[in-house]
Motif scaffolding. Sequence first.
Motif, short mmCIF file in Angstrom:
data_model
loop_
_atom_site.label_atom_id
_atom_site.label_comp_id
_atom_site.label_asym_id
_atom_site.label_seq_id
_atom_site.Cartn_x
_atom_site.Cartn_y
_atom_site.Cartn_z
N ASP A 182 0.77 -1.24 -0.02
CA ASP A 182 -0.09 -0.10 -0.19
C ASP A 182 1.00 1.13 -0.08
O ASP A 182 0.58 2.23 -0.74
CB ASP A 182 -1.04 -0.08 1.32
CG ASP A 182 -2.19 -1.10 1.32
OD1 ASP A 182 -2.26 -1.65 -0.09
OD2 ASP A 182 -2.93 -1.12 2.02
N ASP A 238 -14.73 5.37 -15.79
CA ASP A 238 -13.70 4.51 -15.14
C ASP A 238 -13.05 3.36 -15.95
O ASP A 238 -11.81 3.19 -15.79
CB ASP A 238 -14.36 4.03 -13.77
CG ASP A 238 -14.96 5.14 -12.85
OD1 ASP A 238 -14.40 6.19 -12.71
OD2 ASP A 238 -16.07 4.50 -12.10
N GLY A 240 -6.30 5.55 -6.26
CA GLY A 240 -7.23 6.23 -7.03
C GLY A 240 -7.46 5.68 -8.46
O GLY A 240 -6.59 4.95 -8.91
N ASP A 294 -11.21 -7.65 -7.00
CA ASP A 294 -11.04 -7.39 -5.49
C ASP A 294 -9.78 -6.61 -5.52
O ASP A 294 -9.80 -5.59 -4.84
CB ASP A 294 -10.78 -8.64 -4.70
CG ASP A 294 -12.26 -9.30 -4.47
OD1 ASP A 294 -13.11 -8.69 -5.00
OD2 ASP A 294 -12.33 -10.35 -4.07
N THR A 353 0.80 4.38 -2.88
CA THR A 353 0.46 5.43 -2.68
C THR A 353 1.73 6.31 -3.37
O THR A 353 1.41 7.56 -3.87
CB THR A 353 0.70 5.76 -1.15
OG1 THR A 353 -0.33 5.12 -0.37
CG2 THR A 353 0.22 7.09 -0.49
N TYR A 392 -18.86 0.37 -11.76
CA TYR A 392 -17.78 1.33 -12.36
C TYR A 392 -18.57 1.88 -13.58
O TYR A 392 -19.11 0.91 -14.23
CB TYR A 392 -16.51 0.38 -12.96
CG TYR A 392 -15.80 0.19 -11.35
CD1 TYR A 392 -14.73 1.18 -11.02
CD2 TYR A 392 -15.81 -0.82 -10.93
CE1 TYR A 392 -14.05 0.84 -10.05
CE2 TYR A 392 -15.06 -1.41 -9.76
CZ TYR A 392 -14.33 -0.43 -9.51
OH TYR A 392 -13.43 -0.53 -8.29
N ASP A 410 -10.44 -3.01 -6.98
CA ASP A 410 -11.04 -2.18 -5.79
C ASP A 410 -10.04 -1.60 -5.12
O ASP A 410 -10.32 -0.42 -4.60
CB ASP A 410 -12.05 -3.04 -5.20
CG ASP A 410 -13.34 -3.31 -5.97
OD1 ASP A 410 -13.47 -2.55 -6.97
OD2 ASP A 410 -14.36 -4.34 -5.60
N HIS A 411 -9.21 -2.40 -4.40
CA HIS A 411 -8.37 -2.31 -3.39
C HIS A 411 -7.08 -0.99 -3.91
O HIS A 411 -7.10 -0.15 -3.17
CB HIS A 411 -7.51 -3.47 -2.94
CG HIS A 411 -6.35 -2.94 -1.86
ND1 HIS A 411 -6.63 -2.92 -0.60
CD2 HIS A 411 -5.13 -2.71 -1.91
CE1 HIS A 411 -5.78 -2.61 0.14
NE2 HIS A 411 -4.82 -2.72 -0.56
N ILE A 433 -7.71 1.07 -6.21
CA ILE A 433 -8.32 2.32 -6.33
C ILE A 433 -8.82 2.85 -5.12
O ILE A 433 -8.50 4.13 -5.12
CB ILE A 433 -9.62 2.00 -7.16
CG1 ILE A 433 -9.34 1.62 -8.57
CG2 ILE A 433 -10.63 3.28 -7.19
CD1 ILE A 433 -10.52 1.27 -9.53
N LYS A 434 -9.10 2.08 -4.27
CA LYS A 434 -9.05 2.73 -2.89
C LYS A 434 -7.99 3.28 -2.16
O LYS A 434 -7.89 4.43 -1.85
CB LYS A 434 -9.58 1.53 -1.79
CG LYS A 434 -10.18 1.91 -0.43
CD LYS A 434 -10.75 1.01 0.44
CE LYS A 434 -9.51 0.49 1.32
NZ LYS A 434 -9.67 -1.00 1.67
N ILE A 435 -6.60 2.85 -2.56
CA ILE A 435 -5.36 3.44 -2.05
C ILE A 435 -4.96 4.47 -2.83
O ILE A 435 -4.38 5.47 -2.31
CB ILE A 435 -4.53 2.04 -1.88
CG1 ILE A 435 -4.79 0.95 -0.74
CG2 ILE A 435 -2.78 2.67 -1.21
CD1 ILE A 435 -5.07 1.53 0.58
#
Length: 412
Positions: free
Chosen positions: A257, A387, A346, A336, A261, A383, A339-340, A342-344
């Motif tokens: 992660d 996207d 973008g 999955d 970032t 999505y 998704d992860h 994109i969460k971290i």
Amino acid sequence: MKTILASTITLLFVTIMWMPSGFCQNDVRSKALKIHQAVYTIDSHNDTPMGFGESGFDPSIRHDFKEDESCVDFPRMKDGGLDGAFFAVFTGQGPLTNEGRESAYARAKKTFGYIHKTVELHPEMAGIALTPEDGYKLGKQGKVSMFIGLENGYPIGLDISRVSEFYNLGARYITLCHTRNNDICDSSTDRKGALHNGLSEFGKQVVFEMNKLGIMVDVSHISDKSFYDVIELSKTPVIASHSCARALCNNPRNLSDEMLTALAKNGGVIQMCILSGYVKEQEPNPARDSAFSLVQKKYGDWSKLSPETQKLARAEYSEIMKKYPEKLANVTDLVDHIDHIIKIAGIDHIGIGTDFDGGGGLSGCQDVSEMGNITMELVKRGYSKKDIEKIWGGNLFRVMNEVEMFAAKHKK
Ligand SMILES: [Zn+2]
């Protein structure tokens, strides 16, 4: 993006290929089909050229995964609605000696030659693409785009002039290393540990040269320290051409992660690898592992084998896979990861790089004809078209354009 005729034919094929396995909502399927057809789709990594040339794989002919376990050819790219792919000029890591470097260089040059020969032989089906613009143009002509990436900087040896030589042959990214350390940097999977503690002095020159020429720096395979060195040094956004999220599958090849970032901050993009072992941790299978290592020992360095011996080795590997079948991760597991990430990081920092013909393939996405199932799952999860366009290539093309623009400024 394509001629109407090509679209209609592809749509027909895709409709046939996408059997409603697990998806019963017709509106989701038709929405996914529409989006998949409308957006430019690109896979940032396959190893298909390993089969070109003397190995005898002809990408202009439709093959069947069930028969030969091959994943990519032009007719199946059309079936799967894939507009373009980065075809890798791959060299396995050999010894860091002049002899080793020279033989990798000769091999890489040969593979570039095979890729160019392929489009010379089949100009009606495919073309070489050097820029996103080329990709769109070829798409309008109903042709698939062959972008080129160099997987492993080993063939550069210690000769910096070869970076521009490979650029002139069409390479638009270089994966700095492969599974072991090389002259450029440390690998994430070298059993011997670090050799340079990240990027070497020569590696720094290579990154500088790539920035200057307009070649994307590919951080897949490299060690965490090498990754942070590159992020600090590169003047342009970088890519991970085929990597997943370490938080979901703890493999040193995947990005943590913290790395995701840093990659987002750098403006770069991580292209999801669909190799099962990077998507989902495998249950241990010692019998299978020891059978594989016996064959590995028996044949040694793949790049030194004659085409006939490669065939024999492939058959033995295939036997083992049949005897000890691997429980493959599926498209849901893959999304999955998306998704992860994109969460971290973008939505602007994610793409897809299959590693087809280099071990890539999941249940429900075993070869390129099934690429649409990824779009189906993305639509199912809500999505938007915008996207999906970013995921299927928009983000990668943004980086490619930025890298090219930086080089153009530098050349002035
Ligand atoms: Zn790889």
